[in-house]
Write a protein that holds these residues in place. Structure first.
Motif, PDB file in Angstrom:
ATOM      1  N   GLY A  53       4.640  -3.169  -5.916  1.00 16.08           N
ATOM      2  CA  GLY A  53       5.684  -2.542  -5.111  1.00 16.08           C
ATOM      3  C   GLY A  53       6.731  -1.902  -5.997  1.00 16.08           C
ATOM      4  N   VAL A  54       7.822  -1.504  -5.374  1.00 13.54           N
ATOM      5  CA  VAL A  54       8.952  -0.923  -6.098  1.00 13.54           C
ATOM      6  C   VAL A  54      10.225  -1.567  -5.567  1.00 13.54           C
ATOM      7  N   SER A  55      10.916  -2.249  -6.424  1.00 13.18           N
ATOM      8  CA  SER A  55      12.173  -2.876  -6.019  1.00 13.18           C
ATOM      9  C   SER A  55      13.315  -1.867  -6.115  1.00 13.18           C
TER      10      SER A  55
ATOM     11  N   GLU B 281       8.228  -2.447  -0.225  1.00 17.26           N
ATOM     12  CA  GLU B 281       8.225  -3.903  -0.113  1.00 17.26           C
ATOM     13  C   GLU B 281       6.830  -4.504  -0.335  1.00 17.26           C
ATOM     14  N   VAL B 282       6.801  -5.526  -1.194  1.00 15.25           N
ATOM     15  CA  VAL B 282       5.627  -6.400  -1.321  1.00 15.25           C
ATOM     16  C   VAL B 282       6.168  -7.799  -1.595  1.00 15.25           C
ATOM     17  N   HIS B 283       5.295  -8.786  -1.533  1.00  8.88           N
ATOM     18  CA  HIS B 283       5.717 -10.146  -1.879  1.00  8.88           C
ATOM     19  C   HIS B 283       6.119 -10.176  -3.355  1.00  8.88           C
ATOM     20  N   SER B 284       7.151 -10.898  -3.663  1.00 12.07           N
ATOM     21  CA  SER B 284       7.660 -10.886  -5.034  1.00 12.07           C
ATOM     22  C   SER B 284       6.674 -11.451  -6.045  1.00 12.07           C
TER      23      SER B 284
ATOM     24  N   THR C   5      10.236  -7.686  -2.642  1.00 12.03           N
ATOM     25  CA  THR C   5      10.837  -6.618  -3.436  1.00 12.03           C
ATOM     26  C   THR C   5      11.690  -5.739  -2.518  1.00 12.03           C
ATOM     27  N   ALA C   6      12.850  -5.414  -2.969  1.00  7.86           N
ATOM     28  CA  ALA C   6      13.842  -4.751  -2.111  1.00  7.86           C
ATOM     29  C   ALA C   6      13.389  -3.359  -1.679  1.00  7.86           C
ATOM     30  N   LYS C   7      13.423  -3.122  -0.372  1.00  9.38           N
ATOM     31  CA  LYS C   7      13.083  -1.799   0.151  1.00  9.38           C
ATOM     32  C   LYS C   7      14.243  -0.831   0.018  1.00  9.38           C
ATOM     33  N   ASP C   8      15.445  -1.376  -0.020  1.00 10.87           N
ATOM     34  CA  ASP C   8      16.608  -0.495  -0.060  1.00 10.87           C
ATOM     35  C   ASP C   8      17.668  -1.050  -1.002  1.00 10.87           C
TER      36      ASP C   8
ATOM     37  N   GLY D 107      18.349  -5.086  -0.171  1.00 12.21           N
ATOM     38  CA  GLY D 107      17.424  -6.210  -0.169  1.00 12.21           C
ATOM     39  C   GLY D 107      17.236  -6.839   1.203  1.00 12.21           C
ATOM     40  N   THR D 108      16.126  -7.582   1.336  1.00 12.44           N
ATOM     41  CA  THR D 108      15.788  -8.253   2.594  1.00 12.44           C
ATOM     42  C   THR D 108      15.739  -9.764   2.440  1.00 12.44           C
ATOM     43  N   ALA D 109      15.044 -10.220   1.408  1.00 15.66           N
ATOM     44  CA  ALA D 109      14.900 -11.665   1.185  1.00 15.66           C
ATOM     45  C   ALA D 109      14.611 -11.911  -0.285  1.00 15.66           C
TER      46      ALA D 109
END
Length: 391
Positions: free
Chosen positions: A203-205, A194-197, A257-260, A251-253
């Protein structure tokens, strides 16, 4: 419906009783297994069960009547049904309701109608004294990937004499189905970073990387569709192996970037395609995507878990099971289907196999599932003719 000594229920009465047990795959089937075992015992038939050590609330049941010799006809069915959640039913799904020439209820078509016919035939075979044995095999977890049949088949060996011909009673409108597709399913869990989009490149989505695998599946379908099908594949609709993702989550938000990301990847393979090769192809693509993800963030990962593996049913040359069913039904047509059954698993264990049962597969898993009264009657006639051949 209490069991009295020597009560001989009709196939319709048996179906009503089986439907009354809500044997959804995620729940237990033991009340149904207990009842069938006691019913058979009340007629002097010894039944054997195999309980899943990983799921002690589930069991398979099998039985043998007739002389203790090899070469039995095996009537194969499954006890589990699909859920009713989210479906709009006009009747109680756990009660058989007759209306307009149809019997409504969850499992009437897939496949407690056949199970009832098989139980009826086993009891009748016991009373008339057949010279060729008849066996019953009732599995579990067919609806979640045919995972309950292989251990049941293994458990049958040495406990009952080896049968030679298996009739798998999945709904086929009493036609002799001699081939079906196989397939595998994989839970694919993508772990991102996760990082800010706004700085997504750092990061890695998991969703974006998962999409690469889904796009790969789409490309496989396009490639397979463009090929000239081989003679065996040409028997199926569609005449090629297909890949599919039916569910996805993650995804989270919106701005992270989506962690899962998790989805179920599966395929349905024509019998001429090597399923081991197909498994390998997907595993290699997963490894390729995973390496690229970890080059950005070593914490990223893709976890692949096998959910099921359904063996294709391959047409047999003058197969005993096929010839038997054709001699009873008079059906000499070529019938191949794209849905899977436990037939290929019996075939792998050395049995001759055919799929033949009452009902239309189009009704399976549907709200207001039904079997035509005429189809259940046709199945009953089939069993009567089978018993005549076994005398």
């Amino acid at each position: 419906m209490a069991i009295k000594n020597l009560d001989r229920l009709s196939s319709f009465e048996l179906m009503c009783k089986l439907i009354s047990f809500p044997t959804i795959s995620c729940d237990t089937n033991l009340p149904l297994v207990d009842w069938v075992e006691k019913y058979l015992q009340s007629h002097g038939i010894s039944a054997h069960r195999w309980t899943d050590p990983d799921q002690p609330h589930k069991a398979a049941l099998f039985a043998h009547v007739g002389p203790e010799i090899a070469g039995a006809i095996v009537l194969s069915g499954h006890t589990d049904v699909v859920p009713i959640d989210g479906q709009s039913w006009e009747t109680n799904p756990w009660e058989v309701v007759e209306k307009d020439g149809r019997y409504y209820g969850r499992g009437t078509c897939d496949m407690k109608g056949f199970d009832a016919l098989a139980i009826w035939a086993l009891v009748e075979a016991h009373y008339i004294g057949v010279s060729r044995p008849l066996q019953l095999a009732l599995s579990f977890d067919e609806e979640v990937g045919c995972t309950g049949a292989p251990p049941m088949i293994a458990a049958m060996q040495g406990v009952v004499p080896k049968g030679s011909a298996v009739i798998v009673g999945e709904p086929s409108m009493m036609k002799a189905v001699t081939g079906h597709k196989g397939g595998s399913g994989f839970t694919t869990q993508v772990v991102g970073y996760e990082v800010h989009s706004s700085i997504h490149y750092q990061g890695v989505s998991a969703i974006h990387e998962g999409a690469r695998l889904i796009q790969w599946a789409t490309e496989q379908n396009e490639t397979n569709r463009s090929k000239e099908p081989d003679p065996l594949a040409r028997m199926f609709d569609p005449p090629y192996t297909t890949w599919h993702v039916g569910m996805i989550s993650g995804g989270t938000a919106d701005n992270i970037t989506a962690k899962d990301c998790q989805f179920n990847m599966g395929y349905r393979a024509v019998p001429s395609d090597d399923t081991r090769n197909l498994d390998r192809m997907y595993a290699e693509k997963v490894w390729e995507v995973k390496k690229a993800m970890q080059a950005i963030r070593p914490e990223a990962d893709i976890i692949l878990t096998s959910r099921y593996a359904v063996t294709p049913l391959k047409p047999e040359s003058n197969g005993e099971a096929e010839l038997l069913v054709r001699s009873i039904t008079g059906d000499n047509g070529d019938h191949f289907v794209s849905y899977g059954t436990e037939g290929g698993q019996f075939q792998d264990a050395g049995y001759s196999v055919v799929v033949c049962g009452p009902g239309d597969i189009a009704q399976a898993h549907q709200p207001n599932e039904f079997i035509e009264v005429a189809q259940l009657e046709a199945g009953h006639k089939f069993m009567c003719n089978l018993l005549s051949m076994l005398k």
